[in-house]
Enzyme design. Structure first.
Site, mmCIF file in Angstrom:
data_model
loop_
_atom_site.group_PDB
_atom_site.id
_atom_site.type_symbol
_atom_site.label_atom_id
_atom_site.label_comp_id
_atom_site.label_asym_id
_atom_site.label_seq_id
_atom_site.Cartn_x
_atom_site.Cartn_y
_atom_site.Cartn_z
ATOM 1 N N TYR A 56 0.845 -1.186 0.000
ATOM 2 C CA TYR A 56 0.000 0.000 0.000
ATOM 3 C C TYR A 56 0.884 1.240 0.000
ATOM 4 C CZ TYR A 56 -3.736 -3.228 1.461
ATOM 5 O OH TYR A 56 -4.631 -4.270 1.554
ATOM 6 N N HIS A 124 -0.007 -11.961 1.001
ATOM 7 C CA HIS A 124 -1.000 -11.113 0.349
ATOM 8 C C HIS A 124 -1.680 -11.822 -0.816
ATOM 9 C CE1 HIS A 124 -1.846 -6.533 -0.197
ATOM 10 N NE2 HIS A 124 -2.915 -7.245 -0.464
ATOM 11 N N SER A 203 -13.200 -5.111 1.996
ATOM 12 C CA SER A 203 -14.180 -4.450 1.120
ATOM 13 C C SER A 203 -15.611 -4.867 1.440
ATOM 14 C CB SER A 203 -13.869 -4.724 -0.357
ATOM 15 O OG SER A 203 -12.656 -4.116 -0.737
ATOM 16 N N PRO A 204 -15.999 -4.860 2.720
ATOM 17 C CA PRO A 204 -17.360 -5.288 3.064
ATOM 18 C C PRO A 204 -18.429 -4.293 2.626
ATOM 19 C CG PRO A 204 -16.280 -4.387 4.996
ATOM 20 C CD PRO A 204 -15.233 -4.464 3.915
ATOM 21 N N ARG A 207 -16.175 -1.613 -1.839
ATOM 22 C CA ARG A 207 -15.297 -0.488 -2.184
ATOM 23 C C ARG A 207 -16.070 0.841 -2.167
ATOM 24 N NH1 ARG A 207 -10.824 -3.288 -3.702
ATOM 25 N NH2 ARG A 207 -11.249 -5.397 -4.447
ATOM 26 N N GLY A 208 -16.983 0.924 -1.208
ATOM 27 C CA GLY A 208 -17.761 2.148 -1.030
ATOM 28 C C GLY A 208 -19.059 2.177 -1.786
#
Length: 330
Positions: A56, A124, A203-204, A207-208
């Site tokens: 990241y 990852h 990402s629950p 992703r918004g």
């Protein structure tokens, strides 16, 4: 905030964690001061579980998280990830889960986070060139050295999970899971429960997307990675709005925000599941945490299965090239 146990090795975290990726990376410009304040506000509200990764940025996300949590290290658990070759200029050069890179990456993460151990260390992504037994063996050495407490895998298939767990207990599998991404219900969740492995849902909130607060795709920042995701293409966006509108309607009936309803659904899928919604603003963090107070009954569960059924989402969850890199082996 209540806690949940990940795996059977003793790892206990807040029932809602904080996905830290967007604090510095992926979703447009970030404000370091607000990002730091968001992390610290999360601690004040009872969050103990913070998720970052070497890639990241790369690197600057771990640095920010480390600085933000420096004064409360004894109260929190930090998860980070390795698995890529990153050159001196910060360019990713492919997978690298060789034992040598496992150790190199760990030392770098410890330094950037400013800690003497990592609470949960994930691979990852699967490296097809390196047997998972070799990778997990190197991770297990880090546990024996006291540099890592618990081990995890991200986006691992059932076969990989079983092979890894046979080398050293795996405490958590982290994979995307939400109302619009339910692939893990086919195989991975059952395998985790059979093996005594906890599940971390990244990402629950899609992703918004499931917040109902995102602008149209063309209004996203030029460097927002969601522009590359099929579900955010103009044609899929319109079809997926049906899901958002349904969630918004039900949330209004229950007197909560759409994001809270979507997170409550993930939380209700099992006490062994810990969602880690990401945000870079205190406002949305506080809203997300409110999901822990939203109770779902049988009528709600029937509504979800009827109005937001599995498979209703239009588009792949990653660009096709990245989908090909996911481990789906059984």
């Amino acid at each position: 905030m209540q806690t949940r146990r990940l795996g059977t090795q003793g790892l206990e975290v807040s029932q809602l964690g904080l996905g830290c990726m967007g604090l510095t990376w992926a979703y447009g410009a970030a404000d370091p001061d607000e990002a730091t304040a968001t992390v610290q506000r999360a601690v004040e509200l009872g969050v103990t579980f913070f998720d970052t990764a070497e890639i990241y940025g790369p690197w600057n996300n771990e640095e920010l998280v480390g600085r933000a949590l420096a004064g409360v290290r004894e109260r929190v658990l930090i998860a980070t990830k390795f698995g890529f070759s990153i050159d001196a200029e910060g360019q990713t050069r492919g997978h690298d889960s060789t034992p040598a890179n496992v150790k190199r990456a760990c030392e770098g993460s410890l330094r950037r986070l400013g800690v003497d151990h990592i609470d949960l260390y994930y691979q990852h992504r699967l490296d097809p060139a390196v047997p998972i037994e070799d990778t997990v063996g190197a991770m297990a050495e880090l546990v024996r050295e006291g540099k890592v407490r618990y081990l995890g895998l991200s986006e691992a298939g059932v076969g990989t999970l079983r092979r890894a767990h046979a080398v050293h207990p795996i405490s958590a599998l982290q994979t995307e899971y939400s109302l619009w991404t339910r692939d893990v219900e086919d195989h991975e969740l059952a395998a985790c429960r059979e093996l005594g492995i906890g599940f971390v849902a990244y990402s629950p909130l899609g992703r918004g997307f499931l917040t109902g607060a995102l602008p149209a795709p063309e209004a996203l920042a030029p460097d927002d990675r969601r522009r590359q995701h099929p579900r955010f293409s103009p044609e899929n966006w319109q079809q997926n709005q049906v899901i958002v509108e349904a969630v918004k309607s039900r949330a209004a009936q229950k007197g909560c925000a759409p994001a809270q309803l979507a997170l409550a659904w993930v939380l209700a899928q099992g006490d062994d599941i810990v969602p880690i919604p990401g945000t870079k603003r205190r406002r949305w963090l506080e809203q997300n945490i409110g999901a822990t107070q939203v109770n779902l009954d049988d009528d709600d569960r029937l509504w979800f299965e009827t109005m937001v059924p599995k498979g209703a989402t239009a588009g792949l969850r990653y660009p096709e090239a990245l989908m090909g890199a996911l481990d789906t082996g059984r």
